[in-house]
Structures are given as structure tokens and as C-alpha cells.
Design an enzyme around this catalytic site. Sequence first.
Site, PDB file in Angstrom:
ATOM      1  N   ALA A  55      34.244  29.292  57.630  1.00  0.00           N
ATOM      2  CA  ALA A  55      34.936  30.050  56.589  1.00  0.00           C
ATOM      3  C   ALA A  55      34.279  29.810  55.243  1.00  0.00           C
ATOM      4  O   ALA A  55      34.062  28.667  54.863  1.00  0.00           O
ATOM      5  CB  ALA A  55      36.404  29.637  56.534  1.00  0.00           C
ATOM      6  N   ASP A  56      33.953  30.879  54.521  1.00  0.00           N
ATOM      7  CA  ASP A  56      33.495  30.680  53.143  1.00  0.00           C
ATOM      8  C   ASP A  56      34.718  30.804  52.224  1.00  0.00           C
ATOM      9  O   ASP A  56      35.836  31.031  52.689  1.00  0.00           O
ATOM     10  CB  ASP A  56      32.380  31.652  52.772  1.00  0.00           C
ATOM     11  CG  ASP A  56      32.793  33.118  52.906  1.00  0.00           C
ATOM     12  OD1 ASP A  56      31.903  33.961  53.134  1.00  0.00           O
ATOM     13  OD2 ASP A  56      33.991  33.425  52.808  1.00  0.00           O
ATOM     14  N   SER A  57      34.505  30.679  50.927  1.00  0.00           N
ATOM     15  CA  SER A  57      35.639  30.617  50.005  1.00  0.00           C
ATOM     16  C   SER A  57      36.465  31.900  50.044  1.00  0.00           C
ATOM     17  O   SER A  57      37.696  31.858  49.977  1.00  0.00           O
ATOM     18  CB  SER A  57      35.144  30.352  48.586  1.00  0.00           C
ATOM     19  OG  SER A  57      34.195  31.338  48.215  1.00  0.00           O
TER      20      SER A  57
END
Lengths: 74, 178
Positions: A31-33
Site C-alpha cells: 500500500a502506498d500513502s
Amino acid sequence: MEKIKNIIAEILGINVTDIVSESRLKEDLNADSLKLVQILLAIEDEFQIELEDEDAVSIKTFADIERLVKKYGI
Amino acid sequence: MIVFVSKNLNKSSLEFAEDCLEQYCYIARQSRISIENVLSKRPKIYKDENGRPYVCGGLYLSISHTSANLSDKHNIIAVAISPNPAGVDIEVCRSIDWTKISQRYFNAAEQKDINSSRDFFKFWTRKEALYKASRDQKSFYVPKINTLGNADLRTYDIFENVILSVCTKDESVYFCSC
């Protein structure tokens, strides 16, 4: 918790079975931000809650989400 | 600031960041830029209590990675290194319901300028870069932190559909494609 796992799996494009308590959202589940924010908003929408900023920032693993589920009485 | 960008990352982001740091120090030595303690020994990347990477000896480092496709491992990465506080964020422009996120994470003035998914990704990367440079754990979730008119923020189109923003007080930003 299955509903939350489904939300996370759909947003991240992974299998539900890939998500365990110890799963780190960024390092293990990719997951990225922005995807993290999408997950939090989807959880808020699903359960009609609004997470406190301090709680949102503290989420690093699926276990942190499980802890918040108890805190918010979901 | 030098921003190292890779589109087909085949190693861990930390390994890539270490390679970038070595390249930065090499460039600094060649350019005779004085960086406290860095020139005399190989610098190391540490992580703070929030898991964010930093470098001892007068350098700041920021890492951002994303994926070209939803199910791919992070394979697009940017590493920004500077003698001043640095933040970088990189995103692939994609179809997304940006209206809800905008209402929650951007103030009214910023929201006025967000009229498309491309606008959204520009503002998102700028706010994320500002957050990383400030190292303020809570600042990102406060819409009042305004990115408009902030001269430290710069946005670039790199690769097709990929947007990158940096937050830096450095006069110049150089890019190195790896």
C-alpha cells in the site's frame, strides 16, 4: 473483520488470504500513502465513523486496524 | 537536490536508496561540495521512530514508490537527497474517486483548483512531499496546511502519466534516471 479485509483486498488488488494480523500495510501489502487513505475512507464509509487523525496516522499493520475496530465499536 | 528515479525497480527500495546515496556522495566529491562528515566515510541510511529513512552527516533523504499497475509490487521509485530537509512523492495518474479524498484532505482554497484526476494527483504529491520534508507526523492529516503559494514545492511530469513533486529549499533540482 472480513468486511475490512475485503475492502483492503479490493483497493490493493490482492487476495483476502494475503492479509493477516501481522501484515504491514506498506511493506507487506504494497500500500502506498494514497491507497492507505482510500482504505481509511472506505472503512469510514462502510461503518459510518470518522477516524481521529491520531488514530489514522498510527495505522501501520492490519493488527492496528483490528485494534481500532474495537476502539470504535465496529 | 538530486532526485534519482527508477521505473523498473528490481531490488528493495532501501538497497536502491543506498545506491543513490553512494552516487550522490560521488557527485558531491566530484563537484567539491562540502557535506559535513559525508565525504570522509560511507554514509548509512537509518530509520527514525516512524520508520522514515534519514542520513547522518548533513544530508536529508526522502523515498517514494508506487506501482505502474494495481497488483504490481512497487516498481517505480524516487529518492531525493539534499543538504536541506527534503520530501518527494511520486504517483501514477489513474482513475480514482478523488472528490471524497479532496474534501477530507485539502482545504477549501486547494479544493477550488482540483477539477480533474490530474489536478488531484498534482495536489496530492505536493502535500505528501511537504509532509515528508516537515517530518511532522500529524501535519498531513490537517487540511489547514496549505500547499498553495509554497515556493518550496515543485511538480514535474516524469514518464507517461507519472507525476512527481518535491519539497526543498534548494535552488536547483536535478534528476537522474536509473
